[in-house]
Scaffold this motif. Structure first.
Motif, short mmCIF file in Angstrom:
data_model
loop_
_atom_site.label_atom_id
_atom_site.label_comp_id
_atom_site.label_asym_id
_atom_site.label_seq_id
_atom_site.Cartn_x
_atom_site.Cartn_y
_atom_site.Cartn_z
N GLU A 66 0.81 -1.21 0.00
CA GLU A 66 0.00 0.00 0.00
C GLU A 66 0.85 1.26 0.00
OE1 GLU A 66 -3.48 2.06 -0.37
OE2 GLU A 66 -3.20 -0.11 -0.42
N ASP A 67 1.90 1.30 0.84
CA ASP A 67 2.72 2.50 0.93
C ASP A 67 4.11 2.30 0.35
OD1 ASP A 67 3.68 0.79 2.83
OD2 ASP A 67 3.52 2.17 4.52
N GLY A 68 4.36 1.16 -0.29
CA GLY A 68 5.64 0.93 -0.95
C GLY A 68 6.81 0.78 -0.01
N ARG A 69 6.58 0.25 1.20
CA ARG A 69 7.66 0.13 2.17
C ARG A 69 7.47 -1.11 3.04
NH1 ARG A 69 8.28 5.33 4.77
NH2 ARG A 69 8.94 4.37 6.72
N ARG A 70 8.59 -1.75 3.36
CA ARG A 70 8.58 -2.91 4.24
C ARG A 70 9.88 -2.92 5.04
NH1 ARG A 70 3.43 -4.74 3.35
NH2 ARG A 70 3.11 -5.77 1.36
N THR A 71 9.81 -3.52 6.21
CA THR A 71 11.03 -3.81 6.97
C THR A 71 11.53 -5.19 6.54
OG1 THR A 71 9.88 -4.90 8.79
CG2 THR A 71 10.17 -2.50 8.94
N ALA A 72 12.77 -5.50 6.90
CA ALA A 72 13.31 -6.83 6.59
C ALA A 72 12.48 -7.91 7.26
CB ALA A 72 14.77 -6.91 7.03
N ALA A 73 12.04 -7.63 8.48
CA ALA A 73 11.23 -8.63 9.20
C ALA A 73 9.90 -8.87 8.49
CB ALA A 73 10.98 -8.16 10.63
N GLU A 74 9.30 -7.82 7.96
CA GLU A 74 8.04 -7.98 7.24
C GLU A 74 8.22 -8.78 5.97
OE1 GLU A 74 5.67 -3.90 8.58
OE2 GLU A 74 7.09 -3.84 6.91
N ARG A 113 15.93 0.00 13.04
CA ARG A 113 15.74 -0.98 11.99
C ARG A 113 15.75 -0.26 10.65
NH1 ARG A 113 9.23 -2.34 12.36
NH2 ARG A 113 8.51 -0.19 12.01
N ASP A 114 16.06 -1.01 9.60
CA ASP A 114 16.05 -0.47 8.25
C ASP A 114 14.68 -0.67 7.63
OD1 ASP A 114 18.69 0.36 8.28
OD2 ASP A 114 19.44 -1.57 7.56
N ILE A 115 14.27 0.33 6.84
CA ILE A 115 13.03 0.24 6.09
C ILE A 115 13.38 0.35 4.61
CG2 ILE A 115 10.78 1.29 5.64
CD1 ILE A 115 10.90 2.45 8.47
N TYR A 116 12.89 -0.59 3.82
CA TYR A 116 13.17 -0.60 2.39
C TYR A 116 11.95 -0.04 1.66
CZ TYR A 116 16.87 -3.52 4.10
OH TYR A 116 17.94 -3.98 4.82
N MET A 117 12.22 0.88 0.73
CA MET A 117 11.14 1.64 0.11
C MET A 117 11.29 1.65 -1.40
SD MET A 117 11.28 4.92 2.69
CE MET A 117 9.76 5.57 2.02
N LEU A 139 19.09 -2.56 -3.95
CA LEU A 139 19.73 -1.30 -3.60
C LEU A 139 20.85 -0.95 -4.58
CD1 LEU A 139 19.95 -1.81 0.28
CD2 LEU A 139 18.66 0.01 -0.86
N GLN A 140 21.67 -1.93 -4.91
CA GLN A 140 22.80 -1.70 -5.81
C GLN A 140 22.34 -1.27 -7.20
OE1 GLN A 140 25.00 -5.36 -5.70
NE2 GLN A 140 25.62 -5.09 -3.56
N HIS A 141 21.18 -1.74 -7.60
CA HIS A 141 20.69 -1.44 -8.95
C HIS A 141 19.66 -0.30 -8.96
CE1 HIS A 141 22.55 -5.36 -9.59
NE2 HIS A 141 22.60 -5.05 -10.86
N GLY A 142 19.47 0.35 -7.81
CA GLY A 142 18.63 1.54 -7.77
C GLY A 142 17.14 1.29 -7.74
N TYR A 143 16.71 0.03 -7.54
CA TYR A 143 15.28 -0.26 -7.56
C TYR A 143 14.58 0.15 -6.26
CZ TYR A 143 16.03 -3.04 -11.77
OH TYR A 143 16.35 -3.44 -13.03
N VAL A 144 15.29 0.15 -5.16
CA VAL A 144 14.73 0.54 -3.88
C VAL A 144 15.72 1.45 -3.16
CG1 VAL A 144 13.44 -1.62 -3.66
CG2 VAL A 144 15.67 -1.41 -2.57
N ARG A 145 15.25 2.09 -2.11
CA ARG A 145 16.15 2.85 -1.25
C ARG A 145 15.92 2.43 0.20
NH1 ARG A 145 13.53 7.50 0.87
NH2 ARG A 145 11.48 7.87 -0.06
N ARG A 146 16.89 2.75 1.04
CA ARG A 146 16.82 2.32 2.42
C ARG A 146 16.79 3.53 3.34
NH1 ARG A 146 21.13 -1.91 3.67
NH2 ARG A 146 22.46 -0.28 2.80
N GLU A 147 15.92 3.48 4.34
CA GLU A 147 15.88 4.52 5.37
C GLU A 147 16.01 3.85 6.74
OE1 GLU A 147 12.47 7.01 5.15
OE2 GLU A 147 13.11 7.99 3.30
N ARG A 148 16.57 4.59 7.67
CA ARG A 148 16.77 4.06 9.01
C ARG A 148 15.71 4.59 9.94
NH1 ARG A 148 19.18 -0.34 11.24
NH2 ARG A 148 19.93 0.08 13.34
N ASP A 149 15.05 3.69 10.66
CA ASP A 149 14.09 4.07 11.69
C ASP A 149 14.86 4.23 12.99
OD1 ASP A 149 12.14 4.34 13.60
OD2 ASP A 149 10.89 2.71 12.86
N PRO A 150 15.15 5.48 13.42
CA PRO A 150 15.99 5.68 14.60
C PRO A 150 15.35 5.22 15.90
CG PRO A 150 15.06 7.77 13.88
CD PRO A 150 14.70 6.76 12.84
N ARG A 151 14.01 5.23 15.94
CA ARG A 151 13.33 4.84 17.18
C ARG A 151 13.42 3.34 17.43
NH1 ARG A 151 7.51 7.36 16.39
NH2 ARG A 151 7.88 6.37 14.37
#
Length: 219
Positions: free
Chosen positions: A105-113, A148-152, A133-145
């Motif tokens: 729905e929002d184009g984002r998942r964690t590794a656990a999900e 964990r990493d979130i892939y988008m 990530l290496q091929h530019g298909y997704v980007r990674r953001e860090r959830d500081p709280r």
């Protein structure tokens, strides 16, 4: 998304508007419109009332369990998308992760999900997302709280994948030219490699020019 929104999507498709233009009129991300249409019959079979009812049914029963990792996702369109990605050279598991992000729905998942939804190991998820990530298909953001990493996957993902591919092609062209220079310029090997390098360089430049020209379709 309301039923009225879905009616406007159907009207936009009937008027042959691009997904980007429909998204702009609804003030929604293009990726949201793309997923909405893909999940509900595609551009040729999208029906707003059926799409709205299907969304309500999905919400009531929750997200269905994903298929095994060694089988394609259910649904003809999803299978087709997966097969095209693999046919284009993307590793199967990376294609599955990419498709799951694309249709979320929002184009984002964690590794656990991703691990839970696709029923694969964390190590397999790590390999797949690293490829994306290496091929530019997704980007990674860090959830500081939660640390964990979130892939988008966002509207610019396709543009970045083209730019990344261009960079890799340029590197190949330069390496090929460097090898050509170690041979005599008029030798068969030297000429063959020089031609290949010139071809790859020109193609990579055309790729970026085209991506820049049509990038507005993603906004």
């Amino acid at each position: 998304m309301t039923q009225r929104d879905r009616e406007r999507i159907a009207a936009g498709l009937a008027d042959k508007l691009s997904y980007g233009e429909i998204a702009r009129r609804l003030e929604r991300p293009t990726s949201t419109i793309t997923r909405e249409i893909a999940r509900n019959g595609g551009p040729g079979g999208y029906q707003p009332q059926q799409a709205h009812q299907a969304t309500i049914r999905r919400a009531r029963r929750g997200t269905p369990a994903p298929p095994r990792a060694d089988t394609p996702p259910s649904g003809t369109m999803e299978e087709e998308l997966l097969e095209m990605a693999v046919g284009a050279g993307m590793p199967t598991m990376a294609a599955r992760v990419h498709l799951d992000l694309l249709l979320s729905e929002d184009g984002r998942r964690t590794a656990a999900e991703l691990t839970r939804r696709l029923k694969i190991s964390p190590a397999t998820v790590s390999v797949a997302v690293n490829y994306l990530l290496q091929h530019g298909y997704v980007r990674r953001e860090r959830d500081p709280r939660r640390r964990r990493d979130i892939y988008m996957i966002d509207d610019d993902a396709w543009y970045h994948s083209i730019v990344t591919s261009r960079r890799q092609t340029i590197e190949t062209a330069r390496a090929t030219m460097a090898t050509a220079e170690t041979y005599a310029p008029d030798s068969p090997v030297g000429q063959r490699l020089a031609k290949a390098a010139a071809f790859l360089e020109r193609v990579s430049l055309d790729m970026v020019e085209s991506a820049e020209r049509w990038r507005t379709l993603l906004t």
